[in-house]
Design a protein around this motif. Sequence first.
Motif, mmCIF file in Angstrom:
data_model
loop_
_atom_site.group_PDB
_atom_site.id
_atom_site.type_symbol
_atom_site.label_atom_id
_atom_site.label_comp_id
_atom_site.label_asym_id
_atom_site.label_seq_id
_atom_site.Cartn_x
_atom_site.Cartn_y
_atom_site.Cartn_z
ATOM 1 N N LEU A 3 4.621 3.010 53.893
ATOM 2 C CA LEU A 3 3.386 2.230 53.975
ATOM 3 C C LEU A 3 3.619 0.876 54.628
ATOM 4 O O LEU A 3 4.621 0.207 54.381
ATOM 5 C CB LEU A 3 2.796 2.006 52.583
ATOM 6 C CG LEU A 3 2.382 3.243 51.788
ATOM 7 C CD1 LEU A 3 1.593 2.823 50.563
ATOM 8 C CD2 LEU A 3 1.579 4.219 52.628
ATOM 9 N N SER A 4 2.665 0.451 55.412
ATOM 10 C CA SER A 4 2.686 -0.863 56.051
ATOM 11 C C SER A 4 2.074 -1.901 55.113
ATOM 12 O O SER A 4 1.416 -1.558 54.119
ATOM 13 C CB SER A 4 1.873 -0.828 57.347
ATOM 14 O OG SER A 4 0.485 -0.692 57.036
ATOM 15 N N ASP A 5 2.262 -3.160 55.470
ATOM 16 C CA ASP A 5 1.654 -4.241 54.701
ATOM 17 C C ASP A 5 0.137 -4.099 54.639
ATOM 18 O O ASP A 5 -0.471 -4.324 53.590
ATOM 19 C CB ASP A 5 2.059 -5.611 55.255
ATOM 20 C CG ASP A 5 1.832 -5.767 56.757
ATOM 21 O OD1 ASP A 5 1.372 -4.815 57.429
ATOM 22 O OD2 ASP A 5 2.144 -6.866 57.267
ATOM 23 N N LYS A 6 -0.492 -3.666 55.730
ATOM 24 C CA LYS A 6 -1.953 -3.492 55.742
ATOM 25 C C LYS A 6 -2.390 -2.472 54.692
ATOM 26 O O LYS A 6 -3.357 -2.679 53.964
ATOM 27 C CB LYS A 6 -2.435 -3.029 57.125
ATOM 28 C CG LYS A 6 -2.344 -4.074 58.195
ATOM 29 C CD LYS A 6 -2.866 -3.467 59.499
ATOM 30 C CE LYS A 6 -2.559 -4.350 60.672
ATOM 31 N NZ LYS A 6 -3.017 -3.746 61.936
ATOM 32 N N THR A 7 -1.676 -1.355 54.636
ATOM 33 C CA THR A 7 -2.032 -0.301 53.680
ATOM 34 C C THR A 7 -1.763 -0.762 52.251
ATOM 35 O O THR A 7 -2.579 -0.509 51.347
ATOM 36 C CB THR A 7 -1.256 0.989 53.998
ATOM 37 O OG1 THR A 7 -1.556 1.387 55.340
ATOM 38 C CG2 THR A 7 -1.622 2.102 53.028
ATOM 39 N N PRO A 29 6.353 -6.731 55.748
ATOM 40 C CA PRO A 29 5.796 -5.778 56.714
ATOM 41 C C PRO A 29 5.787 -4.321 56.240
ATOM 42 O O PRO A 29 4.874 -3.565 56.578
ATOM 43 C CB PRO A 29 6.693 -5.945 57.942
ATOM 44 C CG PRO A 29 7.198 -7.344 57.830
ATOM 45 C CD PRO A 29 7.360 -7.601 56.350
ATOM 46 N N ALA A 30 6.796 -3.906 55.445
ATOM 47 C CA ALA A 30 6.848 -2.514 54.982
ATOM 48 C C ALA A 30 7.379 -2.417 53.561
ATOM 49 O O ALA A 30 8.007 -1.432 53.195
ATOM 50 C CB ALA A 30 7.706 -1.688 55.930
ATOM 51 N N SER A 31 7.152 -3.450 52.738
ATOM 52 C CA SER A 31 7.640 -3.434 51.352
ATOM 53 C C SER A 31 6.964 -4.530 50.551
ATOM 54 O O SER A 31 6.224 -5.348 51.088
ATOM 55 C CB SER A 31 9.160 -3.648 51.321
ATOM 56 O OG SER A 31 9.480 -4.940 51.808
#
Length: 178
Positions: A3-7, A29-31
Amino acid sequence: MILSDKTIIRMLEEKTLLIEPVEKAQIQPASVDIRLGNTFSVVEDSPSGIITMQNAIRYKTIQAEKYLLLPGQFVLATTQEYFVMPDNLTAFVEGRSSLGRMGLFIQNAGWVDPGFEGEITLELFNANRCAIELQSGRRVGQLVFAQLDEKALNPYKGKYQGQTGATGSRVFMDKETR
């Protein structure tokens, strides 16, 4: 799929993923950064000097803002955050490289199952020759979230569900090895 930061932000806003407390700065960004809680548990000495998997292990648990982890010492700690994972999401626990470079090993078996709810117990080990001062509230790792292809058929409902604080091993409760 990671998952990305947006999600992650969208899921937190929709409350399909719950993390309490969480600050915007923790979302990478991804965590999501995880912070050290204030509960620490160490295995108490046993009269025989042997730990078995058939009997409950006794722990000494303390609450403190700082904990001095001696060289070669192992301690259980907890995250400051409480998580409620949906049935279609899993997470990997990763330590911070900057702490690993100090000799602090961080683990929790590395995996958070879909459906898990609770604080994450961390296993900390000091591989250095110097003591390491641990401080509540400090970033100690991160969770990397991965989407399942569909909801889990049997989401987590195990012996650590709802745990808070540095929770000791419950391996003696395993049915398959008795």
